[in-house]
Design an enzyme around this catalytic site. Structure first.
Site, short mmCIF file in Angstrom:
data_model
loop_
_atom_site.label_atom_id
_atom_site.label_comp_id
_atom_site.label_asym_id
_atom_site.label_seq_id
_atom_site.Cartn_x
_atom_site.Cartn_y
_atom_site.Cartn_z
CG HIS A 163 9.58 2.45 4.11
ND1 HIS A 163 10.79 2.30 4.76
CD2 HIS A 163 9.31 3.78 4.13
CE1 HIS A 163 11.22 3.49 5.16
NE2 HIS A 163 10.34 4.40 4.77
NE ARG A 187 12.99 6.38 0.97
CZ ARG A 187 12.21 7.09 1.80
NH1 ARG A 187 11.96 8.36 1.54
NH2 ARG A 187 11.69 6.55 2.86
NE ARG A 233 8.84 11.94 8.28
CZ ARG A 233 8.54 13.21 7.94
NH1 ARG A 233 8.53 14.14 8.85
NH2 ARG A 233 8.25 13.53 6.69
CB THR A 234 13.67 7.14 5.79
OG1 THR A 234 12.26 7.02 5.91
CG2 THR A 234 14.29 5.76 5.73
CE LYS A 269 28.84 9.45 -15.15
NZ LYS A 269 30.26 9.28 -14.78
C1 NCD Z 1 7.04 7.17 3.53
C2 NCD Z 1 7.78 6.66 2.32
O1 NCD Z 1 8.77 7.23 1.88
O2 NCD Z 1 7.35 5.63 1.84
N1 NCD Z 1 7.77 8.13 4.26
C3 NCD Z 1 8.70 7.71 5.17
O3 NCD Z 1 9.62 7.02 4.87
N2 NCD Z 1 8.51 8.07 6.46
C4 NCD Z 1 5.67 7.59 3.26
C5 NCD Z 1 5.37 8.55 2.15
O4 NCD Z 1 6.24 9.08 1.47
O5 NCD Z 1 4.19 8.81 1.96
#
Ligand code: NCD
Length: 311
Positions: free
Chosen positions: A129, A101, A50-51, A80
């Site tokens: 997040h 991320r 999703r993100t 590296k």
């Molecule tokens: C979450 C995350 O990556 O922190 N997912 C997301 O971004 N929608 C939650 C998770 O991974 O449990």
């Protein structure tokens, strides 16, 4: 020219052509009308559905282009030993905004210090997040019509989940009363209150109203809740390899206990903490409305960051 595999293949005319294109691009980069051609770099070192796709869909919506590393922890030069400073300084030459991320929580500090272009935290380890929290709260507001005096139950992995941290900070702003329902085995908070310090949201965030509930009695409070927010157990983040099995699960049979005007949220992906038989309940926003709102919120965030001159 079909490929560019070695410098010796290039004829002088090709080199001249590349340079004149580069000159034009360098001029247009500073042209405000060039906005549509801005580039978003998705730099993802942890899995995401999703993100990453919602950021990329948001960028497409804005007419932007995207550059993606979906497995940056193994495919980028971080592998590296390259530093975040060098990584951000480099990426800054290719794009206008970086969505990042990574399991290394510290990348946010490095971004703040070193990146010349905006960086959006799409999840740093088990710390934060922020865009998820924004879309969560945006969804609550849309579903319930307000953010006042909310009673919110946050369930699941409170130690390793990052969405619960950002959400806790944000809910605090609105004075929500939060009931935490942590999975059993993630610190034994019930028997040892000093363990509370391990919950980041407790250590960093002075929640005025909060309570902890045992997962086995949490259902007794369902009838009071405006929001029930479930999260999965982050087994991949545990170093001891223990698989946690005792946590609150929302069964479809409990839905009748919830207020008619309430909302069930989950950042997804889910484990078995929400019975799939809940999915079609009108209060279940996690599958579609929460995800869709994520797209709108991320378009807004990109626009705000890109429309503003960045120093
Ligand atoms: C979450 C995350 O990556 O922190 N997912 C997301 O971004 N929608 C939650 C998770 O991974 O449990």
């Amino acid at each position: 020219m079909k490929h560019l595999l070695g410098i010796r293949q290039l004829e002088e005319s090709a080199i001249t052509e590349i340079f004149s294109h580069a000159d034009r691009i360098a001029r247009e980069f500073h042209d405000p009308f060039y906005h549509n051609h801005k580039v978003m770099i998705s730099f993802f070192g942890e899995p995401s559905t999703r993100t990453r796709f919602s950021f990329e869909a948001a960028a497409v919506h804005l007419g932007m282009r995207t550059l993606t590393a979906a497995d940056a922890s193994v495919s980028s030069s971080l592998k590296k030993g390259e530093t975040w400073k060098d990584t951000f300084r480099t990426l800054g030459q290719y794009g206008d905004v970086i969505v990042c991320r990574h399991s290394d929580e510290e990348f946010t500090r490095a971004a703040e210090m070193w990146s010349r272009i905006p960086v959006i935290n799409a999840g740093n380890g088990h710390d934060e997040h922020p865009t998820q929290a924004l879309l969560d709260v945006y969804t609550i507001k849309k579903e319930l019509g307000h953010l006042d005096n909310l009673k919110v139950m946050i369930c699941g992995d409170l130690r390793y989940g990052r969405t619960v941290n950002s959400l806790s900070y944000l809910l605090k702003r609105y004075g929500a009363h939060v009931y935490y329902v942590p999975a059993v085995g993630l610190g034994g908070w019930k028997n040892d209150p000093t363990e509370l310090k391990f919950y980041p949201q407790m250590a960093k965030c002075d929640m005025p109203y909060h309570e902890f509930l045992d997962p086995y009695i949490a259902h007794l409070k369902l009838e009071e809740m405006d929001v029930v927010y479930l999260t999965r157990i982050q087994n991949e983040r545990r170093e001891d390899g223990v698989i946690v099995k005792d946590y609150f699960k929302l069964h479809a049979s409990r839905l009748k206990e919830m207020k008619e005007k309430s909302v069930i949220l989950h950042p997804l992906p889910r484990g078995d903490e929400i019975d799939t038989a809940c999915d079609d309940d009108p209060r279940a926003a996690y599958h579609e409305r929460q995800v869709r709102n994520g797209l709108y919120v991320r378009v807004a965030i990109l626009k705000m960051l890109l429309d503003r001159p960045y120093n």
